[in-house]
Design an enzyme around this catalytic site. Structure first.
Site, PDB file in Angstrom:
ATOM      1  N   GLY A 151       9.145 -10.545 -34.430  1.00 37.65           N
ATOM      2  CA  GLY A 151       7.796 -11.067 -34.623  1.00 37.65           C
ATOM      3  C   GLY A 151       7.728 -11.824 -35.928  1.00 37.65           C
ATOM      4  O   GLY A 151       7.171 -12.915 -36.014  1.00 37.65           O
ATOM      5  N   GLU A 161       4.116  -7.793 -43.038  1.00 37.43           N
ATOM      6  CA  GLU A 161       5.222  -8.404 -43.789  1.00 37.43           C
ATOM      7  C   GLU A 161       4.952  -8.403 -45.289  1.00 37.43           C
ATOM      8  O   GLU A 161       5.860  -8.195 -46.100  1.00 37.43           O
ATOM      9  CB  GLU A 161       5.473  -9.833 -43.314  1.00 37.43           C
ATOM     10  CG  GLU A 161       5.803  -9.955 -41.833  1.00 37.43           C
ATOM     11  CD  GLU A 161       6.928  -9.059 -41.370  1.00 37.43           C
ATOM     12  OE1 GLU A 161       7.825  -8.749 -42.173  1.00 37.43           O
ATOM     13  OE2 GLU A 161       6.906  -8.646 -40.194  1.00 37.43           O
TER      14      GLU A 161
HETATM   15 ZN   LIG Z   1       8.668  -4.554 -40.757  1.00 31.27          ZN
END
Ligand SMILES: [Zn+2]
Length: 1002
Positions: A397, A434
């Site tokens: 992702g 993130e």
């Molecule tokens: Zn991660």
């Protein structure tokens, strides 16, 4: 890294019908693939070599680790001051190796398991999977010159190394490069003569991705050298290492870019390096490129030098001390928008030029959440800039490379005109995930991959906490159990799950733990601990981050710091003992509750889905921080610790009901005695608002699970669902849909059309009020809950073939196709799916052509999922062949494709056959042990409940060498679980459905 999600609407056990953060159960979230398979990369290796069979390296033996530390202490305090914990651990390997060499006869390894250099036939000097720890890097200068036309590159890496222990060889990682030359020069300030030594012997161990250089030079402890390696390599479209990605610009011109994906073990596929997380170093980069493109690296650009013609060189500042898997570089023509956070960090979001107008939300959100994390962790972001880049071909992702986070396009781009509410939430979630890694994972990194959950579990929790902080009006915490707890339970209820901390001893095993356990179970136990301790939890986290910054740590170090922080506020709880049960035991507990007057009796046992009549038993005892509310005090929970198999708690007074796991913050499931279930169901139907939204959702989920394992009658579950026709909140409705979907799925596999129709009718009665109120209505006056609910309800009603729903969807499709009338973004998947399933052949063809011509990744993903749901045999075969060709359907989209194809039995059966037939071609495109493959296996096996077919599938996986993979065993077991459920529990469900359809509901 974030595994990818969000695709199927039919396969998501843990999310609703229409969204989907990821697929069903296993470790295989729906859309992600990851890097190329190691085997695939190996095939690029330019040196002639043979892949050796695995030697079964053993992971660290903890006792030896302790011994080793003690010996080091005894040897001398000075050494201890110089050798950090990581080095101490590595010494352990050294001792083993010395023993191995001194007494070869005691350590006989079968000859066929030995790693031999193919060219010389010599035994490779190191037979273990982990590096020998005799040499440590302190800095790298990487010099690369890629040629996109020739799909290759040349490179040079200069590594400053220190010899930690006398060594005959310098051993490091490489995969896929041709090594041209290696020279060793004493460090500049070294007393030794500045003479260079060229390697006289270069040996390779292919199976462990290692190269060993021998120099005519004695390498003594604490000598410092510069190691210079010249190499060349190939660039492929393999989604791993240094790879190529293509996109078409607005003029239809194909453009190639170079990007990287290194986690966990692919930095070595780009340049030779010490590719283990504990070998932290500073990295700098020089990239030679054509004038019309530019380079991005972890740090800001220092200078650009013209090299004549169309060629220039970009030089970058050195990074802070970091692990190899976080290094990243991108050579592209991407454009950016930038802003500065309130604390002065320059944040830029990059994408191809035509997507520039879809970057605003990502920039806005990234600036806000970065500042939030700085405040929460009380440590300023340690780099001057933060780039976020949308890469057209991307396996996961997103990936948290320090200062240069890469995303698949659907995880970063947001267009208010064409993206849905959930697309926006997904972008926010991935960015929060993130950016939290920039501290948790990047600043402090796990010592070894066995503690991967520490990175991923924490980031998966922070993705919710971060979104909740920046977008509080979304009330996203009520969705935490949908995304993480349900997903973790589905994997963790198997005999083939694993403890959250797990030994991993090779690349395949490392890849395999990027799963629901590391991510979602990790998130759940962090959430449980944070909820128990309140703000002192983050005090402990702050101390942990400050103590180990720019270094490595083990999970116990975090627990220890949190435990110290909680001493005052929670003196009665042994946090370390408690967390040990959650990190070392596989599975999770079911808490059985019995109420007698004011005596609340609770007992725990491991929750497992049965596959036979044999009783499942386990002696596991978790330390469970229980919380409960009662009808006397419905909103203020009481918290108690259950650290034994049974316990009895005395309530201040008698109550009618008790609801455990208040707001679903605990990682356990609950079953009540029959009388209390009855009271809870009565209370819920009489006044649903007596329970919080999360508790309503939790009761539905607990009831379905209790019934599934035979502890509650399905009659009671259906009675409980009575309140749903009045429910207005997203989480409980999604939970109910998920429970009903399981029943519908098994009926589909059993080809029981009559019962399926009865279930559809029941579903329609539950949701028809909401359908009338919300579906197809203008959303301008809707709040966010109503918007999400509208999509869910419309999708469910169309999927159960509610005629007005399908008619409306087809009408909208026609208007879009013929009059170009826009479809509201959130309705797009529903309308396309209806057109694919119930429209004409021409409708399908129109969708496919739109897919081919569109450059919008979000739209493409939605179309692919829709067209794949067709039941037309020729179209199914067409899509499969398009995937193999690889021109229209990208490798990264295989999960979306298979997810669509397996929504119905026609496509599912053919797809399973296709996967078996073309197995070798598929594993050339995607990693055999990565997310995507695991997802495909899961999706296909989900359609099997026949015992003979299960055994045939088992034989097939054994023949392909993955019969022992945990995820494969888990999926095979799941087929047996489903078969057993169909035999033992389904008759009761069918009886109820029949009675219901006759209007004689008991
Ligand atoms: Zn991660």
């Amino acid at each position: 890294m974030l595994k990818m999600g969000r695709v199927s609407w039919h396969h998501a056990d843990e999310d609703e019908t229409v969204d989907l953060l990821q697929s069903t159960s296993d470790d295989d979230n729906v859309t992600s693939q990851r890097r190329v398979s190691n085997d695939n990369v190996r095939s690029l290796n330019l040196s002639p070599r043979v892949i050796q069979p695995s030697s079964g390296n053993k992971a660290l033996d903890e006792t030896k680790y302790k011994y080793s530390l003690i010996s080091v202490l005894v040897i001398g305090i000075i050494l201890i001051m110089m050798v950090n914990i990581g080095l101490g651990y590595r010494k352990c390997h050294n001792n083993e190796e010395q023993q191995q060499q001194a007494h070869p006869s005691k350590h006989i390894t079968p000859a066929q398991d030995l790693c031999m250099d193919e060219t010389t036939g010599l035994k490779f000097p190191w037979q273990k999977y982990r590096l020998p720890d005799r040499v440590e890097p302190s800095s790298y200068h990487i010099h690369l010159h890629p040629n996109f036309t020739h799909e290759d590159y040349t490179g040079q890496v200069e590594i400053n190394i220190t010899i930690i222990d006398t060594a005959e060889y310098v051993i490091l990682h490489t995969r896929g490069q041709k090594i041209l030359r290696a020279t060793l020069t004493p460090a500049e300030n070294s007393p030794e003569k500045q003479e260079s030594y060229t390697a006289t012997k270069t040996l390779f161990c292919i199976k462990n991705d290692m190269v060993a250089f021998h120099f005519n030079k004695k390498l003594k402890a604490w000598d410092k050298y510069s190691l210079l390696i010249d190499f060349s390599g190939n660039l492929t479209f393999s989604l791993g290492g240094f790879y190529l990605s293509k996109y078409k610009n607005q003029q239809g011109k194909e453009t190639v870019i170079g990007a990287t994906q290194f986690e966990p073990t692919d930095a070595r596929a780009a340049f030779p390096c010490f590719d283990e997380p504990a070998y932290k170093a500073n990295f700098s980069l020089s990239m030679v490129r054509e004038k019309e493109v530019h380079t991005l690296f972890n740090t800001p650009l220092q200078s650009t030098t013209p090299l004549g013609g169309d060629i220039e060189r970009d030089d970058f500042q050195p990074t802070v001390r970091m692990s190899t898997y976080l290094v990243a570089f991108i050579v592209s023509d991407f454009v950016k928008i930038s802003n500065r956070t309130s604390t002065g960090v320059e944040v830029s979001v990059y994408a191809s030029k035509d997507k520039l107008d879809q970057l605003n939300y990502a920039l806005h959100f990234a600036c806000k959440v970065l500042t939030y994390f700085e405040k929460l962790f009380k440590i300023p972001f340690p780099l001057p800039k933060m780039d976020l880049v949308a890469v057209p071909d991307f396996a996961a992702g997103a990936m948290e490379n320090w200062g240069l986070v890469t995303y698949r396009e659907t995880a970063l781009l947001y267009d208010p005109m064409t993206s849905s509410v959930k697309d926006k939430q997904w972008v926010a979630t991935v960015i929060a995930h993130e950016l939290s890694h920039q501290w948790f994972g990047n600043l402090v990194t796990m010592e070894w991959w066995n503690d991967l959950w520490l990175n991923e579990g924490f980031a998966s929790y922070m993705e919710f906490a971060g979104v909740n902080a920046v977008e509080p009006q979304w009330s996203i915490m009520s969705e935490f159990p949908l995304r993480h707890a349900m997903r973790a339970f589905s994997t963790d209820s198997s005999n083939f799950t694993h403890p959250i901390t797990v030994n991993v001893t090779n690349s395949k095993e490392i890849n395999e733990i990027f799963d629901n356990i590391s991510y979602s179970k990790g998130a759940c136990i962090i959430y449980m601990l944070a909820d128990l301790l309140g703000k002192v939890f983050f005090q402990g986290v702050n101390t942990y981050l400050n103590t180990y910054k720019f270094d490595n740590a083990e999970n116990s170090y975090l627990i220890q710091k949190v435990s110290i922080a909680a001493r005052k506020s929670h003196p009665d709880i042994d946090i370390q003992a408690m967390m040990k049960t959650w990190t070392t035991l596989p599975g999770f507990p079911l808490v059985d509750v019995n109420l007698n007057g004011n005596k609340l009796s609770v007992s725990q046992s491991r929750f497992l889905y049965p596959t036979s009549d044999a009783q499942v038993s386990s002696s596991s005892v978790w330390h469970i921080p229980l919380s409960y509310v009662t009808d006397n005090n419905p909103m203020h929970p009481t918290k108690v610790l259950l650290d034994a198999e049974h316990a009895v708690f005395t309530l201040p007074q008698s109550v009618q009901w008790v609801k455990l796991n208040h707001n679903q913050t605990g990682y356990y499931q609950v079953n009540y005695d029959a009388a209390m279930w009855s009271q809870l169901i009565n209370a819920l139907n009489a006044n649903p608002n007596a329970f919080s939204v999360s508790d309503r959702s939790g009761l539905i989920s607990d009831a379905f699970e209790a019934a599934r394992v035979g502890k509650l009658n399905y009659n009671e579950v259906f009675r409980l669902l009575g309140f749903i026709s009045q429910e207005k909140m997203y989480a409980p409705i999604v939970t109910a849909v998920s429970g009903l979907r399981y029943i519908g799925h098994i009926l589909k596999v059993q080809l029981d059309e009559e019962a399926r129709n009865q279930l559809s009718s029941f579903t329609k009665t539950l949701f028809e009020n909401l359908y009338e109120e919300l579906s197809w209505k203008n959303r301008s006056s809707f709040n966010r809950n109503q918007m999400k609910l509208q999509t869910t309800i419309t999708s469910v009603m169309c999927s159960v073939k509610h005629k007005p729903c399908i008619d409306e969807a087809l009408l909208r499709f026609k208007q879009w196709k013929e009059e170009e009338k826009p479809i509201p973004p959130d309705d797009v998947p529903i309308v396309f799916e209806a057109a694919s399933l119930h429209g004409t052949l021409e409708d399908w063809q129109h969708l496919w052509e739109t897919f081919i011509n569109s450059t919008d990744p979000n739209l493409k993903q939605k179309i692919l999922l829709s067209v794949a749901q067709t039941t037309r045999l020729d179209k199914i075969l067409f899509l499969q062949s398009e995937f193999l060709k690889g021109e229209t359907i990208r490798s990264q989209d295989v999960q979306t494709l298979v997810s669509g194809l397996t929504t119905n039995l026609v496509g599912g059966t053919i797809t399973w056959r296709f996967v078996k037939q073309h197995w070798d071609q598929i594993v050339e495109k995607i990693s055999i042990s990565g997310f995507a493959m695991r997802s495909i296996i899961k999706l296909c096996l989900d359609l099997i409940t026949d015992h003979g077919e299960v055994e045939a599938a088992r034989s097939f996986f054994i023949s392909k060498g993955i019969g022992e993979m945990k995820s494969v065993l888990r999926n095979l077991e799941n087929s047996e679980v489903n078969a057993y459920w169909a035999e033992t529990r389904l008759p009761e469900v069918k009886l109820w459905l029949k009675d219901q359809s006759r209007g004689t509901k008991p």
